[in-house]
Design a protein around this motif. Structure first.
Motif, PDB file in Angstrom:
ATOM      1  N   ILE A   1       0.832  -1.203   0.000  1.00  0.00           N
ATOM      2  CA  ILE A   1       0.000   0.000   0.000  1.00  0.00           C
ATOM      3  C   ILE A   1       0.867   1.253   0.000  1.00  0.00           C
TER       4      ILE A   1
ATOM      5  N   VAL B   1      -1.938   2.993  -6.938  1.00  0.00           N
ATOM      6  CA  VAL B   1      -3.182   2.316  -6.577  1.00  0.00           C
ATOM      7  C   VAL B   1      -3.611   1.316  -7.642  1.00  0.00           C
ATOM      8  N   GLN B   2      -3.455   1.661  -8.928  1.00  0.00           N
ATOM      9  CA  GLN B   2      -3.879   0.726  -9.969  1.00  0.00           C
ATOM     10  C   GLN B   2      -3.060  -0.563  -9.922  1.00  0.00           C
TER      11      GLN B   2
ATOM     12  N   LEU C   1      -7.551  -1.149   3.162  1.00  0.00           N
ATOM     13  CA  LEU C   1      -8.031  -0.431   1.983  1.00  0.00           C
ATOM     14  C   LEU C   1      -8.913   0.743   2.378  1.00  0.00           C
TER      15      LEU C   1
ATOM     16  N   ILE D   1      -7.027   3.878   3.253  1.00  0.00           N
ATOM     17  CA  ILE D   1      -6.579   4.729   2.140  1.00  0.00           C
ATOM     18  C   ILE D   1      -7.678   5.725   1.773  1.00  0.00           C
TER      19      ILE D   1
ATOM     20  N   LEU E   1     -11.141   2.666  -4.716  1.00  0.00           N
ATOM     21  CA  LEU E   1      -9.774   3.182  -4.648  1.00  0.00           C
ATOM     22  C   LEU E   1      -9.300   3.693  -6.002  1.00  0.00           C
TER      23      LEU E   1
ATOM     24  N   GLU F   1      -8.153   7.432  -6.740  1.00  0.00           N
ATOM     25  CA  GLU F   1      -6.847   7.745  -7.304  1.00  0.00           C
ATOM     26  C   GLU F   1      -6.981   8.628  -8.538  1.00  0.00           C
TER      27      GLU F   1
END
Length: 296
Positions: free
Chosen positions: A114, A119-120, A159, A162, A193, A197
């Motif tokens: 992380i 993120v991808q 997750l 984030i 996420l 992003e």
């Protein structure tokens, strides 16, 4: 013991950066002398030097600061910044740790991923392969109920952290949820996420929300899109009924994006333009950019 200027020079930082890292991110906690001046020991200087090298590789200090020195050393020893070639074995290694109840090792690997991966890459090459491996091990009996739930709870907590770290209060938001009978959310979290992003204002609502409740939230917040996940084949008919209620109640220009194993079936069964199956990150990113631009 080193004063601020000396510690900064030894670690390759400016005194201003050192102070900012200390104040905003608690990267180190200095000692104080009798006059209240900050002093740094050699271990702190070494830690600051590690952080300096890693931020130079593009890793955000906000993600690095919570990591211990062992995790920072592991990052420095890996070549993930060039092609992420070491990632293929990571999901299996993490699950091997869970199978042996080495929870700290699983959580450390997840925290490092992380902190260091875009993120991808995190979603497509760590989270999704990890979920697939969980499914396979569950099916063939290599993963117990407690172990499967442990993986889910750790992933969910990390997750969500984030998403919650830098909430975006802008409107209109993209709402992420599942409908009744769909408790599985990790794929949905991954999609949220990716949207986050892409700089979209995301509101993660969680699992098993009735259509009537989603209609109220979407109207109250003037949502820009509704993203839903449906995985359980046994819930497909019930989910279809809820989708029809949403289609009837939502304003005409608000799209519904569907992810998960049932997405294609549900989109085809609905047969309306606003309901679209979205099962790959590139499509989601394109739709997010389109919806988060200036509204007409």
């Amino acid at each position: 013991m080193f004063p601020v200027k000396a510690a900064a020079e030894l670690s390759g930082l400016t005194p201003e950066t050192l102070r900012a890292w200390e104040r905003r991110h608690v990267a180190v906690v200095p000692h104080r002398d009798a006059r209240g001046r900050r002093l740094y020991d050699s271990a702190m200087v070494e830690r600051l030097a590690r952080l300096h090298r890693l931020t130079g590789r593009g890793h955000p200090i906000r993600d690095l600061a919570p990591l211990d020195d062992e995790a920072l050393d592991r990052l420095l020893g890996e070549a993930r910044q060039s092609g992420y070639g070491a990632l293929e074995a990571l999901p299996e290694r993490m699950l091997d740790a869970v199978a042996d109840y080495r929870v700290d090792e699983f959580d450390r690997d997840l925290s490092v991923a992380i902190a260091t991966l875009p993120v991808q890459i995190l979603v497509t090459r760590v989270v999704m392969p990890l979920l697939r491996e969980v499914g396979m091990r569950w099916a063939d009996g290599r993963l117990a109920i407690a172990q499967e739930r442990l993986v889910s709870s750790l992933l969910r907590a990390r997750l969500l952290s984030i998403l919650n770290q830098h909430p975006r209060e802008r409107r209109p938001r993209i709402l992420f949820a599942t409908l009744p009978g769909e408790p599985h959310e990790l794929g949905l979290l991954g999609a949220a996420l990716l949207a986050h992003e892409a700089d979209a204002p995301v509101l993660y609502l969680g699992t098993e929300l009735p259509a009537a409740e989603l209609l109220r939230v979407a109207e109250r917040l003037d949502a820009s899109a509704l993203a839903l996940s449906s995985i359980d084949p046994g819930q497909a008919r019930a989910t279809l009924a809820e989708l029809r209620l949403l289609h009837e109640g939502l304003r005409a220009d608000l799209p519904i994006w569907l992810g998960g194993a049932n997405a294609r079936y549900l989109a085809e069964a609905m047969g309306v333009e606003r309901v679209q199956a979205v099962n790959d990150p590139a499509t989601l990113a394109r739709l997010v950019r389109r919806r988060t631009g200036p509204r007409r």
